[in-house]
Design a protein around this motif. Structure first.
Motif, PDB file in Angstrom:
ATOM      1  N   LEU A  90       0.832  -1.210   0.000  1.00  0.00           N
ATOM      2  CA  LEU A  90       0.000   0.000   0.000  1.00  0.00           C
ATOM      3  C   LEU A  90       0.865   1.259   0.000  1.00  0.00           C
ATOM      4  O   LEU A  90       0.628   2.202  -0.768  1.00  0.00           O
ATOM      5  N   TYR A  91       1.885   1.259   0.871  1.00  0.00           N
ATOM      6  CA  TYR A  91       2.747   2.441   0.953  1.00  0.00           C
ATOM      7  C   TYR A  91       3.531   2.663  -0.327  1.00  0.00           C
ATOM      8  O   TYR A  91       3.765   3.794  -0.720  1.00  0.00           O
ATOM      9  N   TYR A  92       3.910   1.545  -0.960  1.00  0.00           N
ATOM     10  CA  TYR A  92       4.634   1.692  -2.224  1.00  0.00           C
ATOM     11  C   TYR A  92       3.715   2.347  -3.256  1.00  0.00           C
ATOM     12  O   TYR A  92       4.130   3.251  -3.988  1.00  0.00           O
ATOM     13  N   GLY A  93       2.446   1.897  -3.256  1.00  0.00           N
ATOM     14  CA  GLY A  93       1.462   2.499  -4.158  1.00  0.00           C
ATOM     15  C   GLY A  93       1.331   4.001  -3.910  1.00  0.00           C
ATOM     16  O   GLY A  93       1.362   4.805  -4.841  1.00  0.00           O
ATOM     17  N   LYS A 106       4.574  10.612  -5.678  1.00  0.00           N
ATOM     18  CA  LYS A 106       5.987  10.874  -5.999  1.00  0.00           C
ATOM     19  C   LYS A 106       6.798  11.134  -4.732  1.00  0.00           C
ATOM     20  O   LYS A 106       7.628  12.040  -4.648  1.00  0.00           O
ATOM     21  N   GLY A 107       6.536  10.339  -3.694  1.00  0.00           N
ATOM     22  CA  GLY A 107       7.338  10.411  -2.470  1.00  0.00           C
ATOM     23  C   GLY A 107       6.999  11.544  -1.533  1.00  0.00           C
ATOM     24  O   GLY A 107       7.763  11.827  -0.619  1.00  0.00           O
ATOM     25  N   THR A 108       5.834  12.216  -1.736  1.00  0.00           N
ATOM     26  CA  THR A 108       5.516  13.319  -0.828  1.00  0.00           C
ATOM     27  C   THR A 108       4.639  12.880   0.344  1.00  0.00           C
ATOM     28  O   THR A 108       4.700  13.462   1.415  1.00  0.00           O
ATOM     29  N   TRP A 109       3.781  11.853   0.165  1.00  0.00           N
ATOM     30  CA  TRP A 109       2.912  11.429   1.280  1.00  0.00           C
ATOM     31  C   TRP A 109       3.619  10.463   2.209  1.00  0.00           C
ATOM     32  O   TRP A 109       3.490  10.569   3.412  1.00  0.00           O
ATOM     33  N   VAL A 110       4.291   9.500   1.619  1.00  0.00           N
ATOM     34  CA  VAL A 110       5.032   8.555   2.456  1.00  0.00           C
ATOM     35  C   VAL A 110       6.477   8.501   1.975  1.00  0.00           C
ATOM     36  O   VAL A 110       6.752   8.738   0.808  1.00  0.00           O
ATOM     37  N   GLY A 111       7.373   8.202   2.908  1.00  0.00           N
ATOM     38  CA  GLY A 111       8.779   8.075   2.548  1.00  0.00           C
ATOM     39  C   GLY A 111       9.102   6.621   2.248  1.00  0.00           C
ATOM     40  O   GLY A 111       8.326   5.724   2.559  1.00  0.00           O
TER      41      GLY A 111
END
Ligand SMILES: [Zn+2]
Length: 264
Positions: A170-173, A179-184
């Motif tokens: 899910l986090y990868y999605g 583009k890496g702004t919501w999750v690292g």
């Protein structure tokens, strides 16, 4: 008696967490170097390093330069508390293999606390903490699913792959979408540990809890406009708290949910 021993062990590991976080941040060797004051760099004696006791005797100040000690006794108490509640509310019978799992779990708590502290302070989950945790997760998965829960290999794999898919997938999605702004990327790696350790059912619970806790913490800031949608909020600590709760308390939480909310 056991509780006191485990509490003292927790205080010592809490002290280690303080040192670990500081040494990773400042890129120091945390095996060979002696502990020193972060201000005056005076090497500290063993009697300066006793958890809680030294801090209280020195009233939170360095013996040599009298500046405030950066190591927080709160972290020591926190780790001791986590050790003790894990012992009291351990969800398994105390067999030999369950005790091995307990040992692995305590080591995870040390690394998870260091990660949460690091992420809360510097908004990053450092590889030096995440990768050892993933390796630990592999050992925990083997001990838990095969040793303690007696699952067949295919069912154990289902738990592990399911858990990893739920959190890391899910986090990868989200990572790709935003583009890496919501999750690292650190959250994706942390998800590997969580999936291995919790399996798919508890991972689902952890995901729900992490968002719930995050909302409760962030909402007052949002309402009072101290936080805007663009504010940086580290998600790691929420995920870590959720992981600990899901591992120890999934059964009572799910029982409570079914009884109270579904009325069954
Ligand atoms: Zn000093």
């Amino acid at each position: 008696m056991n509780i006191i021993a485990i509490g003292i062990l927790g205080l010592c590991f809490g002290s280690f967490v303080n040192a670990l976080v500081w040494r990773i941040k400042h890129k120091r060797d945390f095996v060979r170097e002696r502990s020193e004051c972060t201000h005056c760099h005076h090497v500290l004696a063993w009697y300066d390093l006793l958890p809680i006791v030294s801090w209280m005797l020195l009233r939170g100040k360095c013996r040599y330069c009298h500046k405030a000690i950066e190591d927080s006794p709160f972290i020591e108490v926190l780790v001791a508390g986590l050790f003790i509640i894990s012992y009291i509310t351990w969800p398994y019978l105390w067999t030999g293999v369950s005790m091995v799992l307990f040992g692995l779990w305590l080591i995870s708590l040390v690394l998870l606390t260091a990660l949460a502290v690091y992420d809360a302070r510097w908004y990053i989950l450092p590889d030096k903490l995440v990768w050892p945790l993933v390796v630990l997760g592999i050992f925990i998965a083997g001990t838990r699913w095969i040793g303690v829960e007696n699952l067949t290999i295919d069912k154990a794999l289902l738990q592990i792959v399911g858990g990893i898919t739920i959190i890391s997938g899910l986090y990868y999605g989200l990572y790709v979408l935003s583009k890496g702004t919501w999750v690292g990327f650190g959250d994706i790696k942390l998800g590997l540990f969580i999936g291995l350790t919790l399996g798919w059912q508890q991972s689902l619970l952890a995901l729900f809890l992490a968002n719930f806790i995050g909302l409760i913490v962030v909402l007052p800031g949002m309402l009072s406009k101290k936080l805007t949608p663009k504010s940086k909020v580290p998600f790691g600590p929420f995920l870590i708290v959720a992981c600990i709760l899901a591992f120890l308390y999934s059964k009572p939480m799910i029982d409570w949910y079914i009884k109270t909310l579904l009325g069954l």
